[in-house]
Write a protein that holds these residues in place. Structure first.
Motif, PDB file in Angstrom:
ATOM      1  N   THR A   1       0.192   4.921  -1.451  1.00  0.00           N
ATOM      2  CA  THR A   1      -0.003   4.731  -2.889  1.00  0.00           C
ATOM      3  C   THR A   1      -1.164   5.570  -3.400  1.00  0.00           C
ATOM      4  O   THR A   1      -2.110   5.861  -2.658  1.00  0.00           O
ATOM      5  CB  THR A   1      -0.245   3.253  -3.213  1.00  0.00           C
ATOM      6  OG1 THR A   1      -0.416   3.114  -4.636  1.00  0.00           O
ATOM      7  CG2 THR A   1      -1.491   2.724  -2.524  1.00  0.00           C
TER       8      THR A   1
ATOM      9  N   LYS B   1       0.796  -1.223   0.000  1.00  0.00           N
ATOM     10  CA  LYS B   1       0.000   0.000   0.000  1.00  0.00           C
ATOM     11  C   LYS B   1       0.828   1.272   0.000  1.00  0.00           C
ATOM     12  O   LYS B   1       0.290   2.366   0.158  1.00  0.00           O
ATOM     13  CB  LYS B   1      -0.939   0.006   1.203  1.00  0.00           C
ATOM     14  CG  LYS B   1      -0.251  -0.070   2.560  1.00  0.00           C
ATOM     15  CD  LYS B   1      -1.276  -0.186   3.691  1.00  0.00           C
ATOM     16  CE  LYS B   1      -0.595  -0.307   5.047  1.00  0.00           C
ATOM     17  NZ  LYS B   1      -1.581  -0.450   6.127  1.00  0.00           N
ATOM     18  N   TYR B   2       2.150   1.135  -0.163  1.00  0.00           N
ATOM     19  CA  TYR B   2       3.020   2.308  -0.131  1.00  0.00           C
ATOM     20  C   TYR B   2       3.766   2.488  -1.449  1.00  0.00           C
ATOM     21  O   TYR B   2       4.125   1.522  -2.122  1.00  0.00           O
ATOM     22  CB  TYR B   2       4.040   2.190   1.001  1.00  0.00           C
ATOM     23  CG  TYR B   2       3.428   2.218   2.373  1.00  0.00           C
ATOM     24  CD1 TYR B   2       2.892   3.393   2.898  1.00  0.00           C
ATOM     25  CD2 TYR B   2       3.384   1.067   3.151  1.00  0.00           C
ATOM     26  CE1 TYR B   2       2.326   3.418   4.163  1.00  0.00           C
ATOM     27  CE2 TYR B   2       2.819   1.080   4.418  1.00  0.00           C
ATOM     28  CZ  TYR B   2       2.289   2.259   4.915  1.00  0.00           C
ATOM     29  OH  TYR B   2       1.731   2.279   6.164  1.00  0.00           O
ATOM     30  N   LEU B   3       4.019   3.744  -1.757  1.00  0.00           N
ATOM     31  CA  LEU B   3       4.943   4.110  -2.817  1.00  0.00           C
ATOM     32  C   LEU B   3       6.302   4.298  -2.153  1.00  0.00           C
ATOM     33  O   LEU B   3       6.443   5.102  -1.234  1.00  0.00           O
ATOM     34  CB  LEU B   3       4.488   5.410  -3.480  1.00  0.00           C
ATOM     35  CG  LEU B   3       5.451   6.038  -4.497  1.00  0.00           C
ATOM     36  CD1 LEU B   3       5.605   5.135  -5.707  1.00  0.00           C
ATOM     37  CD2 LEU B   3       4.959   7.420  -4.909  1.00  0.00           C
TER      38      LEU B   3
END
Length: 277
Positions: A269, A133-135
């Protein structure tokens, strides 16, 4: 011992080939080292972890595993997920790795230390993540504050050559690289190993700082002929030195004083509906 009550810790040490023969930190007779628990195995969404050891360096709690969690019957990708998922549950924000590496730079020799500041990922294990769920912004992927602490600790304990920056090229194991692969890397990387990726991505994903201490154990193929006997000597003779440097780093590192942007380089994200909480 299997237990899913994961203890909280301040640091994680990912043991590699550099410390493997020393039963780290058991054989380092230091008065401020105390082993709290051993053989800790936890259930994770990716399978059971390898055995972990919890110990203290003074008042600092450290969780460690051997050989990057790799073992027979478990893929390297899952081994990495298991230990980093556990580190996240333990609240760990500082992660240090060690390892033996080969050379891609002809100026390096066995028994040189390198604390790299960047990496090249030539592995096939590209999509090894946790929640997704992260960039992950990979600027300063190797924490400058942890790197500085490693450099200073190495200088305090070692009189040989220390390289305070360099590029680590990550390849798939467990074979070493071919002469053509090393020739391709010349001018693009300094050392070659098999562990910094996906660890550097997973550390960023859990919001932790990550850096590594790497000891040159062999020449890359085509640079200079190397001896397996030398590699064995380093493996057994120098593990305690590497362990001493790692413990000294933890003793002198103050998380509250660190100056880095590691936590800020993990962003939510933009792919809403795909990786929602």
């Amino acid at each position: 011992m299997s237990d899913n009550k994961i203890p909280q810790a301040d640091f994680a040490l990912i043991g590699g080939s550099g410390t493997l023969s020393s039963d780290f930190p058991a054989r380092l007779a230091a008065p401020d080292i105390k082993i709290i628990a051993d053989g800790l195995v936890f259930e994770t969404p990716y399978g059971k972890t390898p055995p972990l050891r919890l110990f203290t360096v003074g008042k600092k709690r450290v969780l460690t595993c051997k050989m990057h969690g790799w073992r027979h019957g478990t893929s390297r990708a899952d081994a990495s997920r298991q230990i980093f998922w556990t580190f996240e549950q333990a609240g760990i924000k500082q992660i240090i790795a060690d390892g033996g590496v080969g050379t891609a730079n002809h100026l390096l020799d066995p028994r040189d230390f390198v604390i790299p500041d960047d990496y090249l990922d030539l592995s096939c294990r590209k999509d090894v993540g946790l929640a997704g769920k992260y960039l992950l912004i990979m600027r300063e992927a190797l924490c400058p504050s942890l790197r500085h602490a490693l450099i200073e600790a190495t200088r305090r304990n070692f009189k040989g050559r220390i390289f305070t920056r360099g590029i680590y090229a990550n390849t798939d194991g467990r074979h070493f690289e071919s002469p053509a692969e090393i020739a391709m890397l010349k001018g693009h990387a300094d050392i070659v190993g098999q562990s910094i990726c996906p660890e550097v991505y997973l550390a960023r994903e859990i919001g932790a700082c990550y850096a590594g201490l790497y000891y040159v154990v062999n020449y890359g193929e085509g640079i200079k002929t190397w001896s397996h006997d030398t590699l064995c000597d380093i493996f057994y003779d120098d593990a305690e030195l590497i362990g001493t440097i790692l413990l000294d780093t933890i003793r002198h590192f103050s998380p509250e004083k660190k100056e880095c942007h590691c936590a800020e380089l993990r962003k939510k994200t933009l792919l809403k509906g795909i990786y929602d909480d």
